[in-house]
Design a protein around this motif. Structure first.
Motif, mmCIF file in Angstrom:
data_model
loop_
_atom_site.group_PDB
_atom_site.id
_atom_site.type_symbol
_atom_site.label_atom_id
_atom_site.label_comp_id
_atom_site.label_asym_id
_atom_site.label_seq_id
_atom_site.Cartn_x
_atom_site.Cartn_y
_atom_site.Cartn_z
ATOM 1 N N SER A 31 0.863 -1.184 0.000
ATOM 2 C CA SER A 31 0.000 0.000 0.000
ATOM 3 C C SER A 31 0.893 1.225 0.000
ATOM 4 O O SER A 31 1.953 1.233 0.638
ATOM 5 N N SER A 74 -4.629 -4.454 -8.462
ATOM 6 C CA SER A 74 -4.173 -3.120 -8.109
ATOM 7 C C SER A 74 -5.307 -2.114 -8.208
ATOM 8 O O SER A 74 -6.129 -2.195 -9.116
ATOM 9 N N ARG A 93 -5.955 2.268 -7.289
ATOM 10 C CA ARG A 93 -5.479 3.525 -6.691
ATOM 11 C C ARG A 93 -6.593 4.551 -6.782
ATOM 12 O O ARG A 93 -7.222 4.710 -7.817
ATOM 13 N N ILE A 152 -3.353 0.359 -3.437
ATOM 14 C CA ILE A 152 -2.994 -0.963 -2.935
ATOM 15 C C ILE A 152 -2.740 -1.856 -4.144
ATOM 16 O O ILE A 152 -3.575 -1.942 -5.045
ATOM 17 N N GLU A 181 -7.169 -0.892 5.190
ATOM 18 C CA GLU A 181 -6.724 0.025 4.139
ATOM 19 C C GLU A 181 -7.584 -0.254 2.912
ATOM 20 O O GLU A 181 -7.940 -1.408 2.649
#
Lengths: 108, 108
Positions: free
Chosen positions: A16, A48, A50, A57, B47
């Motif tokens: 992350s 993935s 973002r 992450i 997260e």
């Protein structure tokens, strides 16, 4: 998108990160690292995401811890790691985990 | 943003998903699930990132497998799981992993 993975067990590297503002060659380097990881023995796949705010992450899946360690030592990857700290990231977390169970669901 | 976690070992639930188009109460429900998970015994942190294209990864960290199982059975969470399949998600993957090693880096 979703990685196509074998049944567990396998390993996950959960990376992350928070991007610094500005592109600075990040997109091309990230794509190159995915290409290179994909050629690395034991690489199983990656996912993935973002957000617009720059928090992302990436989870890469691997067959073994030894193959994760070999990828970490790859020469071109090492240069990207240095550039990540120098330019692209304000911070990151990297966690190595053993996947023991997996579930999939797709809308019919 | 980054979760503040104890030293490993602990467990990760890696939930990757593709959203259907449309909001349909998703944001409020996701926030409520994070609030509720945060009150659940053994929850260590989470997260999350979702791209503009609707692909997202949320990683929740837990002290034990038993506490992950208890959260999965939570009544309000079960209703959200049903709504996820009915409305919010085109597909998802859920992987449970034991975190064995962790690294942190923040720009000085």
């Amino acid at each position: 998108m979703f990685a196509q993975l074998p049944d567990p067990p396998y390993y996950a590297v959960i990376f992350s990160s928070l991007r610094t503002p500005g592109e600075a060659g990040y997109g091309a380097a990230a794509a190159r690292m995915m290409e290179l990881a994909g050629q690395s023995p034991g690489f199983l796949g990656a996912e993935s995401a973002r957000s617009a705010e720059g928090f992302g992450i990436t989870v890469c899946y691997w067959r073994s811890l030894a193959e994760i360690a070999a990828w970490k030592r790859d020469a071109e990857h090492q240069i990207a790691q240095q550039q990540g700290r120098a330019q692209w990231y304000a911070g990151f977390r990297l966690r190595v985990a053993k996947v023991e169970r997996a579930e999939s669901w797709d809308k019919a």
